[in-house]
Scaffold this motif. Structure first.
Motif, PDB file in Angstrom:
ATOM      1  N   CYS A 274       0.847  -1.194   0.000  1.00 45.57           N
ATOM      2  CA  CYS A 274       0.000   0.000   0.000  1.00 45.57           C
ATOM      3  C   CYS A 274       0.884   1.247   0.000  1.00 45.57           C
ATOM      4  CB  CYS A 274      -0.889  -0.022   1.235  1.00 45.57           C
ATOM      5  SG  CYS A 274      -1.760   1.524   1.495  1.00 45.57           S
TER       6      CYS A 274
ATOM      7  N   CYS B 102       0.095   3.178   3.702  1.00 41.99           N
ATOM      8  CA  CYS B 102       0.485   2.633   5.008  1.00 41.99           C
ATOM      9  C   CYS B 102       1.600   1.601   4.903  1.00 41.99           C
ATOM     10  CB  CYS B 102      -0.725   2.037   5.723  1.00 41.99           C
ATOM     11  SG  CYS B 102      -1.251   0.453   5.050  1.00 41.99           S
TER      12      CYS B 102
ATOM     13  N   CYS C 188      -6.761  -1.039   0.003  1.00 42.78           N
ATOM     14  CA  CYS C 188      -5.960  -1.538   1.122  1.00 42.78           C
ATOM     15  C   CYS C 188      -6.870  -1.940   2.286  1.00 42.78           C
ATOM     16  CB  CYS C 188      -4.974  -0.476   1.578  1.00 42.78           C
ATOM     17  SG  CYS C 188      -4.066  -0.975   3.053  1.00 42.78           S
TER      18      CYS C 188
ATOM     19  N   HIS D 297      -5.944  -2.412   5.292  1.00 48.70           N
ATOM     20  CA  HIS D 297      -5.454  -1.851   6.566  1.00 48.70           C
ATOM     21  C   HIS D 297      -5.873  -0.392   6.728  1.00 48.70           C
ATOM     22  CE1 HIS D 297      -3.135  -5.489   6.275  1.00 48.70           C
ATOM     23  NE2 HIS D 297      -2.531  -5.058   5.190  1.00 48.70           N
ATOM     24  N   CYS D 298      -5.688   0.395   5.671  1.00 48.01           N
ATOM     25  CA  CYS D 298      -5.951   1.833   5.817  1.00 48.01           C
ATOM     26  C   CYS D 298      -7.010   2.340   4.859  1.00 48.01           C
ATOM     27  CB  CYS D 298      -4.657   2.626   5.637  1.00 48.01           C
ATOM     28  SG  CYS D 298      -4.115   2.700   3.914  1.00 48.01           S
TER      29      CYS D 298
HETATM   30 ZN   LIG Z   1      -2.851   0.860   3.443  1.00 49.71          ZN
END
Ligand SMILES: [Zn+2]
Length: 771
Positions: free
Chosen positions: A129, A132, A157, A159-160
């Motif tokens: 990503c 992040c 992504c 995660h973020c």
């Molecule tokens: Zn990310």
């Protein structure tokens, strides 16, 4: 010829697998046509006689065949493309969602070294990503033609939540190069499933496989290899094959970026293209195979189908089938989506058949790998051979309902020439826009050999002239081309004795184009030079002039039409028809409106969806799917408002010191017996009619319309350059401007003139559909 109304259908919610290559047809068309033509009304069996046999000699559209079978017909289909056959078989009886998921799960947990295959294949698409730095799977990589690594990736992504198109990282590029390093091994495996080493077709298979990048090719060969060794039930194996087929198409380089909406006909790599994540394609693939309708029986000839309908496949040549069919089954009607050349799909089909089923499956279809250039003459020759074989097996008068999807002038010339010269009589041709399939009806003609006649330029001209008169507005080149072709088909003048199709098509297309360009009655509206682009209309002079004696059949007929019918544009007539219908039938569905309208405007006059929607948006409101006239557009309300506006025009005129009067349909402001202004007041957007009925100089004439009609009027001007040119000379004034001016305490003639000069017919935002 008896022009039939266009049969409306519905765009399918799910276009189905490989929909870039299957003909884009509407649903509900064939099931509406069949009861009218292929089975007489039979009270004992509701509206249809069950078990009638149909024949689809092309097998080009699996959807069409399926819909006919679901309507209770027995459909015999000749198919030689193994992929189309598979689409048809799958659509008649798709595996359950559970089988799709189980098959994919079995593939996913298979071992690959110490890994699981699913995890290994997904890891091919790992990227980091940009925001992040976390690991994520790319949904796709973006490439420029000829480069060794992608320039961008698209991801979301986990995660973020960073999402979208981001530049490729050095690692992305390195991964692409690494997999390219092992490419030759996988590539030769991919060839071998299609053709043997010493096979003369191998070179063509190699060329076709060039349209796969190393990563998708590695992915596909790995999965296909596993398809053979996995232990699966036959149903799950079928399901897995279906998923892999979707991935085979998703994996090639024919996905242009950013539009991505191309329907490829040739194996050409776009300048920018998208490499899909094939694991995601496998996971999502089953949704494309989902069928909402019931399954139907699917058998291979000579197994027979029971009376309640089903599909019977004949995997061979129509010629061989002809003798068997003639003896055994009476064909009630022929249906089919007319095939058009598609080198990309045909070549890829041969490739995919080899990958999915091995070399034996490719064998009967291998020719598709070799033939690289399909032109319209090739198409006409192939269609003519099919029609000729059909002619041999059908009883006299058998109807043939053909759908010509993605129409273009040469395709239409090819189809009509091929059918006409094989003994089929053209009965009807209904056409909406160049984006909709043309609906053609032929019947199997007299068994006598018909002589070919010399084509007549005059007849082509008359036919085109008549169509434009009937239309009352300019038409697309495809429409006038069709009008000319129909005249030639009716006089059996599409192909001379012994003439090659190549020459016949060129002569016909050339004749129609010369008929247009060499006749001063026709006007070309186009930004380009080519005759076959833009719109064609009639000179105003041509229309207002009364025909002179001995000017030909077309003029004679045109003269027989009342003057008003001649100039009333199709758009205006459609507006009147839609509003009249809604006045009587509030709460109508869009499809009801089409069913009402199309029989009034049959054949080449079929109004477009955009035209109908423009009228609806102007006059009606939607409650769920039902359309009803707005309260202010009910006839009584409009009449009251119209009277108010007329009274206001009179008051304003008197305030400005004019004497006012009414002459025919115009309200006049006069001074010293001189007409200073003429107002034509409309409750509609029938601007063409208003102009025709306004005999005063345009600079002194104003057409007054409700503000709610401005969008519709703008739409009409946008699609009709003749109307747009008129509108540049006339003032169009909205009711609300007159109301505002009536409120102005001190109004002068100058202010009035300035104000009405600055009331543009703005385009309203919802109505910019062009056709
Ligand atoms: Zn990310």
């Amino acid at each position: 010829m008896d022009f039939q109304p266009y049969i409306p259908g519905i765009t399918p919610a799910n276009a189905g697998p490989l929909s870039r290559f299957t003909p884009p047809l509407e649903e509900g068309v064939i099931s509406a046509w069949l009861p009218l033509h292929a089975a007489p009304f039979d009270p004992a069996h509701a509206a249809r006689k069950p078990g009638s046999w149909l024949l689809d000699p092309f097998g080009f559209s699996p959807r069409l065949v399926l819909e006919a079978a679901r309507a209770g017909y027995r459909v015999l289909v000749t198919v030689n493309n193994p992929i189309t056959r598979f689409l048809l078989e799958m659509a008649s009886n798709p595996p359950s969602e559970a089988d799709f998921k189980a098959a994919l799960a079995d593939l996913s947990v298979a071992k690959k070294g110490n890994d699981r295959l699913g995890a290994h294949l997904q890891s091919l698409y790992l990227t980091t990503c940009e925001k992040c730095g976390g690991e994520t799977y790319a949904e796709s990589f973006l490439w420029r033609k000829g480069e060794e690594a992608p320039y961008a990736r698209v991801y979301t992504c986990p995660h973020c939540e960073d999402a979208g198109e981001r530049a490729a990282t050095p690692q992305d590029m390195e991964n692409a190069r690494k997999i390219a390093g092992t490419d030759s091994l996988h590539r030769s495996r991919a060839f071998e499933r299609v053709a043997e080493l010493n096979d003369e077709y191998r070179i063509y298979a190699e060329e076709a496989i060039e349209h796969y990048l190393p990563r998708p090719l590695y992915f596909l060969t790995t999965v296909i290899n596993r398809l053979d060794s996995l232990e699966l039930t036959p149903e799950r194996r079928r399901a897995l094959r279906a998923l892999i087929l979707v991935a085979c198409d998703a994996g090639n380089t024919l996905w242009d970026h950013p539009s991505g909406r191309r329907r490829p006909k040739q194996l050409n790599v776009p300048n920018q293209f998208r490499e899909h994540n094939l694991w995601i394609e496998l996971e999502r693939g089953f949704s494309q195979w989902r069928e909402t309708g019931p399954g139907v029986l699917f058998e291979a000839w000579p197994h027979k189908i029971p009376e309640n309908g089903g599909i019977c496949i004949y995997e061979g040549r129509l010629k061989e089938l002809a003798q068997e069919v003639k003896k055994e089954i009476p064909i009630a009607a022929v249906i089919g989506s007319l095939p058009r050349p598609n080198q990309a799909f045909w070549t890829l089909s041969a490739l995919w058949a080899g990958w999915l089923w091995g070399r034996e499956a490719v064998e009967p279809y291998k020719i598709a790998l070799r033939r690289r250039r399909y032109d319209w003459a090739w198409n006409a020759t192939a269609l003519n051979a099919a029609f000729t074989n059909l002619f041999e097996l059908l009883p006299l008068g058998t109807p043939f309902f053909g759908l010509l999807a993605e129409p273009e002038p040469s395709f239409l010339t090819s189809a009509l020439t091929a059918a006409g010269t094989a003994g089929f009589d053209l009965r009807s041709l209904a056409m909406r826009t160049e984006h909709d399939p043309i609906q053609i009806l032929w019947t199997c003609g007299e068994h006598l050999k018909r002589g070919a006649n010399e084509p007549s330029m005059e007849e082509v001209r008359s036919a085109i002239y008549l169509h434009l008169v009937e239309r009352g507005e300019p038409a697309s080149y495809l429409h006038v081309h069709a009008a000319g072709l129909i005249a030639l088909a009716e006089t059996h003048a599409l192909r001379q004795k012994g003439q090659e199709f190549d020459d016949a098509l060129r002569a016909t297309n050339g004749l129609i184009q010369s008929a247009l360009s060499g006749d001063p009655r026709f006007v070309h509206y186009s930004t380009g030079e080519n005759v076959d682009t833009g719109l064609w209309g009639l000179n105003d002079v041509t229309l207002s002039r009364s025909p002179e004696p001995g000017e030909g059949a077309a003029k004679g007929l045109a003269a027989a039409l009342p003057q008003n019918d001649m100039t009333e544009s199709l758009a205006d007539r459609v507006e009147v028809a839609v509003v009249t219908f809604l006045q009587k039938n509030p709460n109508s569905l869009y499809l009801d409106i089409e069913h009402e309208l199309y029989p009034r405007f049959p054949g080449l006059l079929t109004p477009s969806k955009a035209m109908i929607y423009s009228v609806l948006h102007s006059y009606a409101e939607q409650d769920g799917a039902a359309w009803t006239l707005r309260a202010e557009d009910l006839a009584s309300a409009r009449r009251n408002e119209l009277n108010t506006i007329i009274a206001m025009i009179e008051t304003l005129g008197r305030r400005l010191g004019y004497s006012t009067s009414k002459r025919d349909k115009n309200y006049l402001w006069e001074e010293k017996d001189q007409i200073e202004r003429a107002f034509y007041v409309l409750a509609s957007a029938l601007i063409s009619r208003a102009i025709a009925e306004t005999p005063y100089p345009p600079e002194r004439s104003a057409i007054v319309i409700p503000g709610g009609r401005a969008g519709l009027a703008a739409y009409k001007a946008h699609r009709d350059p003749a109307l747009a040119a008129h509108l540049k000379r006339y003032r169009v004034v909205k009711y609300r401007l007159l109301r505002t001016l009536a409120e102005v305490p001190v109004l002068t003639r100058e202010t009035f003139d300035e104000q009405i000069a600055s009331d543009p017919l703005e385009k309203s935002k919802s109505q910019m559909m062009m056709f």
